[in-house]
Design a protein around this motif. Structure first.
Motif, PDB file in Angstrom:
ATOM      1  N   HIS A 114      39.976  36.201 134.970  1.00 12.27           N
ATOM      2  CA  HIS A 114      38.780  37.153 134.260  1.00 12.27           C
ATOM      3  C   HIS A 114      37.741  37.257 135.181  1.00 12.27           C
ATOM      4  N   THR A 115      38.072  37.596 136.268  1.00  8.01           N
ATOM      5  CA  THR A 115      37.195  37.780 137.269  1.00  8.01           C
ATOM      6  C   THR A 115      37.317  39.398 138.038  1.00  8.01           C
ATOM      7  N   LEU A 116      36.514  39.623 139.155  1.00  7.46           N
ATOM      8  CA  LEU A 116      36.858  40.876 139.724  1.00  7.46           C
ATOM      9  C   LEU A 116      37.442  40.620 141.271  1.00  7.46           C
ATOM     10  N   HIS A 117      38.117  39.484 141.252  1.00  6.27           N
ATOM     11  CA  HIS A 117      38.537  38.876 142.520  1.00  6.27           C
ATOM     12  C   HIS A 117      39.563  39.981 143.113  1.00  6.27           C
ATOM     13  N   LEU A 118      40.476  40.257 142.339  1.00  5.46           N
ATOM     14  CA  LEU A 118      41.519  41.474 142.750  1.00  5.46           C
ATOM     15  C   LEU A 118      41.126  42.485 143.076  1.00  5.46           C
ATOM     16  N   SER A 119      40.081  43.243 142.205  1.00  5.09           N
ATOM     17  CA  SER A 119      39.364  44.321 142.388  1.00  5.09           C
ATOM     18  C   SER A 119      38.679  44.403 143.881  1.00  5.09           C
ATOM     19  N   GLU A 120      37.898  43.244 144.226  1.00  2.77           N
ATOM     20  CA  GLU A 120      37.157  43.313 145.237  1.00  2.77           C
ATOM     21  C   GLU A 120      38.182  43.137 146.620  1.00  2.77           C
ATOM     22  N   GLU A 150      28.380  49.176 144.003  1.00  2.00           N
ATOM     23  CA  GLU A 150      28.133  50.286 143.196  1.00  2.00           C
ATOM     24  C   GLU A 150      29.496  50.662 142.432  1.00  2.00           C
ATOM     25  N   VAL A 151      30.602  50.371 143.162  1.00  3.69           N
ATOM     26  CA  VAL A 151      32.070  50.762 142.246  1.00  3.69           C
ATOM     27  C   VAL A 151      32.208  49.783 141.218  1.00  3.69           C
ATOM     28  N   LEU A 152      31.772  48.355 141.445  1.00  7.66           N
ATOM     29  CA  LEU A 152      32.149  47.350 140.674  1.00  7.66           C
ATOM     30  C   LEU A 152      30.938  47.362 139.521  1.00  7.66           C
ATOM     31  N   GLU A 153      30.015  48.150 139.700  1.00  6.09           N
ATOM     32  CA  GLU A 153      28.848  48.241 138.678  1.00  6.09           C
ATOM     33  C   GLU A 153      29.319  49.437 137.548  1.00  6.09           C
ATOM     34  N   VAL A 154      29.938  50.493 138.371  1.00  3.11           N
ATOM     35  CA  VAL A 154      30.532  51.670 137.433  1.00  3.11           C
ATOM     36  C   VAL A 154      31.784  51.200 136.743  1.00  3.11           C
ATOM     37  N   LEU A 155      32.470  50.106 137.221  1.00  5.77           N
ATOM     38  CA  LEU A 155      33.745  49.701 136.365  1.00  5.77           C
ATOM     39  C   LEU A 155      33.350  48.826 135.271  1.00  5.77           C
ATOM     40  N   GLN A 184      40.540  46.586 151.100  1.00  2.56           N
ATOM     41  CA  GLN A 184      41.499  47.156 151.834  1.00  2.56           C
ATOM     42  C   GLN A 184      40.908  48.507 151.792  1.00  2.56           C
ATOM     43  N   MET A 185      40.286  49.143 151.107  1.00  5.01           N
ATOM     44  CA  MET A 185      40.199  50.520 151.002  1.00  5.01           C
ATOM     45  C   MET A 185      38.897  50.856 151.938  1.00  5.01           C
ATOM     46  N   GLN A 186      38.383  49.759 152.634  1.00  3.91           N
ATOM     47  CA  GLN A 186      37.297  49.944 153.737  1.00  3.91           C
ATOM     48  C   GLN A 186      36.368  50.325 153.134  1.00  3.91           C
ATOM     49  N   PHE A 187      35.671  50.040 151.896  1.00  2.00           N
ATOM     50  CA  PHE A 187      34.256  50.254 151.266  1.00  2.00           C
ATOM     51  C   PHE A 187      33.410  49.233 151.850  1.00  2.00           C
ATOM     52  N   SER A 188      32.267  49.732 152.110  1.00  2.02           N
ATOM     53  CA  SER A 188      31.235  48.777 152.608  1.00  2.02           C
ATOM     54  C   SER A 188      30.627  47.859 151.297  1.00  2.02           C
ATOM     55  N   ARG A 189      30.021  46.715 151.760  1.00  2.00           N
ATOM     56  CA  ARG A 189      29.527  45.761 150.657  1.00  2.00           C
ATOM     57  C   ARG A 189      28.682  46.497 149.530  1.00  2.00           C
ATOM     58  N   GLY A 190      27.871  47.703 150.079  1.00  2.00           N
ATOM     59  CA  GLY A 190      26.912  48.322 148.950  1.00  2.00           C
ATOM     60  C   GLY A 190      27.860  49.289 147.992  1.00  2.00           C
ATOM     61  N   LYS A 191      28.799  50.013 148.820  1.00  2.00           N
ATOM     62  CA  LYS A 191      29.623  50.803 148.023  1.00  2.00           C
ATOM     63  C   LYS A 191      30.493  49.943 147.106  1.00  2.00           C
ATOM     64  N   MET A 192      31.021  48.838 147.560  1.00  2.96           N
ATOM     65  CA  MET A 192      31.699  48.002 146.819  1.00  2.96           C
ATOM     66  C   MET A 192      30.956  47.576 145.454  1.00  2.96           C
ATOM     67  N   ASP A 231      33.463  61.370 138.763  1.00  4.54           N
ATOM     68  CA  ASP A 231      33.930  61.653 140.341  1.00  4.54           C
ATOM     69  C   ASP A 231      34.380  60.286 141.010  1.00  4.54           C
ATOM     70  N   LEU A 232      33.682  59.311 140.854  1.00  3.50           N
ATOM     71  CA  LEU A 232      33.981  58.047 141.342  1.00  3.50           C
ATOM     72  C   LEU A 232      35.462  57.403 140.705  1.00  3.50           C
ATOM     73  N   LEU A 233      35.415  57.610 139.509  1.00  7.70           N
ATOM     74  CA  LEU A 233      36.833  57.176 138.690  1.00  7.70           C
ATOM     75  C   LEU A 233      37.937  58.013 139.338  1.00  7.70           C
ATOM     76  N   ILE A 234      37.708  59.159 139.535  1.00  2.00           N
ATOM     77  CA  ILE A 234      38.984  60.061 139.992  1.00  2.00           C
ATOM     78  C   ILE A 234      38.968  59.649 141.304  1.00  2.00           C
ATOM     79  N   LEU A 235      38.258  59.462 142.161  1.00  2.00           N
ATOM     80  CA  LEU A 235      38.257  58.972 143.714  1.00  2.00           C
ATOM     81  C   LEU A 235      39.260  57.761 143.563  1.00  2.00           C
ATOM     82  N   LEU A 236      38.834  56.835 142.794  1.00  2.00           N
ATOM     83  CA  LEU A 236      39.635  55.537 142.598  1.00  2.00           C
ATOM     84  C   LEU A 236      40.962  55.796 142.158  1.00  2.00           C
ATOM     85  N   PHE A 237      41.156  56.618 141.335  1.00  2.00           N
ATOM     86  CA  PHE A 237      42.680  57.000 140.915  1.00  2.00           C
ATOM     87  C   PHE A 237      43.493  57.553 141.905  1.00  2.00           C
TER      88      PHE A 237
END
Length: 143
Positions: free
Chosen positions: A95-101, A116-121, A106-114, A70-76
């Motif tokens: 070799h960091t997650l700087h660009l993803s962050e 969560e997304v980074l952990e799933v990734l 830009q997607m206006q995710f809160s820090r908590g949601k970010m 569900d989360l990955l499809i949303l990101l796609f």
């Protein structure tokens, strides 16, 4: 008799309008400026207004095999992977997650949601920006 001709003409015009609407809805954007606008629109609002060629590489059956689908499809759908791929083509992966962050911001995710997304990734093999493309996006596209 002219009433019949007028009615036929109106019906013909109505059919032409419907056909143009159907054609324009199914056509894939080709203009780079319009593609950029559509990507930006999806990143911010998450609403798809026009189809992109990128949409055609998505494989829902393959994506649903992942328990985080569900989360990955949303990101796609919100063009996260598309934008990350764009950024990586302009910059070398550090070799960091700087660009993803940056994209998640830009997607206006809160820090908590970010977080969560980074952990799933990370859990799906995306330990850095380039690995997200290689390991995570590949779970959503192709055959």
């Amino acid at each position: 008799m002219s009433l019949g001709n007028g009615k036929r003409t109106a019906n013909r015009e109505k059919r032409r309008e419907l056909q143009e609407q159907l054609t324009s809805e199914t056509e894939v954007l080709k203009d780079k400026k319009l593609i950029r606008e559509e990507v930006n629109h999806r990143i911010v609002s998450g609403i798809k207004t026009m189809p992109l060629e990128y949409d055609s590489i998505f494989n829902e059956e393959k994506a649903r095999q992942n328990k985080d689908s569900d989360l990955l499809i949303l990101l796609f759908q919100r063009m996260f992977f598309y934008r990350l791929n764009e950024k990586l083509s302009a910059f070398e992966c550090d070799h960091t997650l700087h660009l993803s962050e940056q994209i998640l911001t830009q997607m206006q995710f809160s820090r908590g949601k970010m977080n969560e997304v980074l952990e799933v990734l990370k859990k799906n093999g995306g330990i850095c920006d380039c690995e997200i493309i290689y390991n995570v996006e590949s779970q959503l596209i192709g055959k």
